[in-house]
Scaffold this motif. Structure first.
Motif, PDB file in Angstrom:
ATOM      1  N   SER A  74      22.662 -68.783 -40.034  1.00 34.69           N
ATOM      2  CA  SER A  74      21.929 -69.696 -40.913  1.00 34.69           C
ATOM      3  C   SER A  74      21.921 -71.107 -40.354  1.00 34.69           C
TER       4      SER A  74
ATOM      5  N   ALA B 155      19.365 -71.260 -37.586  1.00 35.35           N
ATOM      6  CA  ALA B 155      17.998 -71.280 -38.110  1.00 35.35           C
ATOM      7  C   ALA B 155      17.698 -72.609 -38.796  1.00 35.35           C
ATOM      8  N   LEU B 156      18.689 -73.142 -39.502  1.00 39.13           N
ATOM      9  CA  LEU B 156      18.498 -74.422 -40.188  1.00 39.13           C
ATOM     10  C   LEU B 156      18.290 -75.555 -39.183  1.00 39.13           C
TER      11      LEU B 156
ATOM     12  N   ASP C 289      10.811 -74.562 -45.055  1.00 35.52           N
ATOM     13  CA  ASP C 289      11.607 -73.513 -44.409  1.00 35.52           C
ATOM     14  C   ASP C 289      13.078 -73.917 -44.357  1.00 35.52           C
TER      15      ASP C 289
ATOM     16  N   GLU D 189      16.286 -71.959 -45.983  1.00 33.49           N
ATOM     17  CA  GLU D 189      17.433 -71.555 -45.165  1.00 33.49           C
ATOM     18  C   GLU D 189      18.721 -72.180 -45.689  1.00 33.49           C
TER      19      GLU D 189
ATOM     20  N   ARG E  71      19.893 -70.017 -48.460  1.00 35.63           N
ATOM     21  CA  ARG E  71      20.561 -68.804 -47.955  1.00 35.63           C
ATOM     22  C   ARG E  71      21.953 -69.125 -47.430  1.00 35.63           C
TER      23      ARG E  71
END
Length: 518
Positions: free
Chosen positions: A16, A19-20, A63, A67, A70
């Protein structure tokens, strides 16, 4: 065991974070943004990624928010594993308790340690330890979904609450209904993690009520004895007045007060709907219905399984805006013949709505009631505004070729009705039995909550049928589908709710489309 689970949770957090980082750098313009929908392509359905830098930056921010959500869920899962692991280790390190008092003291020591480490109250630490124990020992699907980031910590806590005091098999069934797509009759509509926590709690509680091992009749009888009116003084010359009473009575009072408050609204009325509702109720309670205050009847829908209405099964009925109620309450509401109650029979074959009272068929009220039955509330994601306060609205405007059928109708609350007419938010995908989802101005799709209709229970075979079964090993089948039910139209086809010529309640915002066009 918990050590390995904690490592796996940490690996999810690391993914995560990676992706972040891409999202944040994309928002800052340092890397190419990644804001694409799952099917590929530009999320807004417009120019390819990269040709509109401002749109790409906005997508990267969204987005990144998704993220971050999550990652918060994955951090919560790691916290659960660490808390459960520490509790297990502390228990192993402690000497065997020689008495219940000593065992309680050991638990208090563990709770105090966790509270000090997290700088929270011991009550909060105790709740975390209890929830960690529940999730790791009894709710594996919930913990897995939390660790995957598909549900939030609030959703996980709701499942802990709603499975409390249930047998392990019943708790597993409730959890599977919402989190296992292969479960028998899984939850419909958007996944549990895409429902706001308040709406998810309502759906989880409704399912629990329908499947609780103790009948709702027994639980209601016990609870009804505790009905009461409470008065609590508050600051600034204010106070709270609340009543704990049977659901049908409460729903009728609420709907009647709301209808009266709506009738008082107008250009010269400065009070809000919330203020009018309490003023109307106060006038009724203190001095009866005062001059100038309307006293309308409530319009409450009660959905009753056919065999429950006949007294052959004990399934709960569904009260619009509330949830499951005892079948005896539903039978009483129907038998009283009150004008404020509209009964809705459900199909014994699949649990779908069968028909709304014949007195309201083919008149404008039938359309609104069907929308209330289909949607339950404003269909905008997360909105909890009750059906009585909502507006009937064409999804595709009549001027643009839209038909007046149930699959082209929605019932948004007034705020989201304005949102539709004044912004690029668009409702789509409604059917006779499914609420419309919504597409945002950025092109992202958000599903709407759907009703969890369930096939009703069939009555047990009579004693003589049981004897026949034992004698010749025949399979008992439920009674033939009554011919009278076959004659009931299901609001489809020409002239029904899906017909072009169906009537529609007056749209209270007829000029919004003209305003937008101007």
């Amino acid at each position: 065991m918990e050590s390995r689970a904690a490592v796996e949770a940490l690996e999810g957090i690391e993914s995560s974070v990676a992706a972040l980082a891409v999202c944040v750098r994309g928002a800052a313009g340092e890397v190419a943004p990644t804001g694409v929908d799952p099917a590929g392509g530009d999320p807004a359905g417009g120019d390819p990624v990269g040709l509109d830098p401002l749109r790409d930056q906005a997508d990267a921010f969204l987005d990144g928010l998704a993220e971050a959500g999550r990652m918060e869920a994955r951090l919560a899962a790691l916290k659960v594993h660490l808390a459960a692991g520490y509790a297990a280790a502390a228990e192993a390190l402690a000497a065997p308790a020689k008495s219940p008092q000593e065992h309680t003291a050991q638990e208090m020591a563990v709770t105090a340690e966790v509270a000090c480490v997290l700088t929270v109250s011991e009550r909060t630490a105790g709740a975390l330890l209890c929830e960690a124990r529940t999730l790791t020992a009894g709710l594996p699907l919930t913990l897995a979904a939390l660790q995957a980031g598909t549900i939030s910590w609030q959703h996980a806590r709701i499942l802990c609450d709603e499975t409390a005091n249930l047998e392990p098999a019943a708790a597993a069934a409730l959890e599977a209904h919402f989190l296992d797509p292969d479960a028998v009759n899984p939850a419909r509509g958007c996944p549990a993690g895409e429902l706001v926590p308040g709406r998810f709690r309502a759906k989880a509680r409704a399912w629990r009520e329908r499947h609780h091992p103790v009948s709702i009749e027994t639980r209601h009888t016990k609870s009804a004895a505790d009905r009461r009116l409470e008065y609590v003084p508050d600051r600034d010359g204010m106070a709270w007045l609340s009543a704990y009473l049977p659901a049908d009575t409460a729903a009728g009072i609420w709907d009647r007060a709301t209808t009266a408050a709506r009738a008082l609204q107008g250009p010269a009325e400065a009070r809000t709907l919330t203020q009018l509702r309490v003023d109307v109720a106060s006038e009724w309670l203190l001095g009866g219905v005062m001059e100038g205050t309307p006293s309308p009847t409530a319009q409450v829908l009660v959905t009753v399984p056919v065999f429950s209405l006949l007294g052959l099964t004990g399934e709960p009925a569904m009260l619009d805006g509330y949830g499951p109620i005892p079948p005896s309450m539903a039978r009483r509401l129907v038998a009283d013949g009150a004008a404020s109650i509209r009964r809705v029979l459900t199909d014994p074959r699949d649990g779908a709505p069968l028909e709304i009272g014949r007195s309201t068929y083919r008149i404008p009220t039938a359309l609104r009631q069907w929308l209330r039955l289909r949607d339950g509330r404003c269909p905008f994601p997360g909105c909890n505004n009750p059906s009585l306060d909502n507006d009937a609205d064409h999804l595709l405007a009549w001027a643009d070729g839209g038909t007046t059928g149930i699959s082209n109708l929605g019932q948004p609350c007034r705020m989201h009705h304005r949102l539709k007419h004044t912004t690029a938010w668009t409702p789509v995908g409604a059917t006779a039995n499914e609420s419309p989802g919504w597409i945002s101005p950025t092109g992202r799709s958000y599903p709407s909550e759907q009703q969890d209709w369930e096939p009703p229970h069939w009555p047990e075979p009579p004693d003589h049928a049981r004897e026949d079964l034992a004698r010749d090993d025949r399979d008992w089948e439920p009674p033939d589908w009554p011919a009278s039910f076959d004659s009931l139209e299901r609001f489809e086809g020409p002239g029904g709710l899906d017909g072009v010529g169906s009537p529609l309640p007056v749209d209270p915002f007829p000029d919004w489309a003209l305003f937008t066009a101007a």
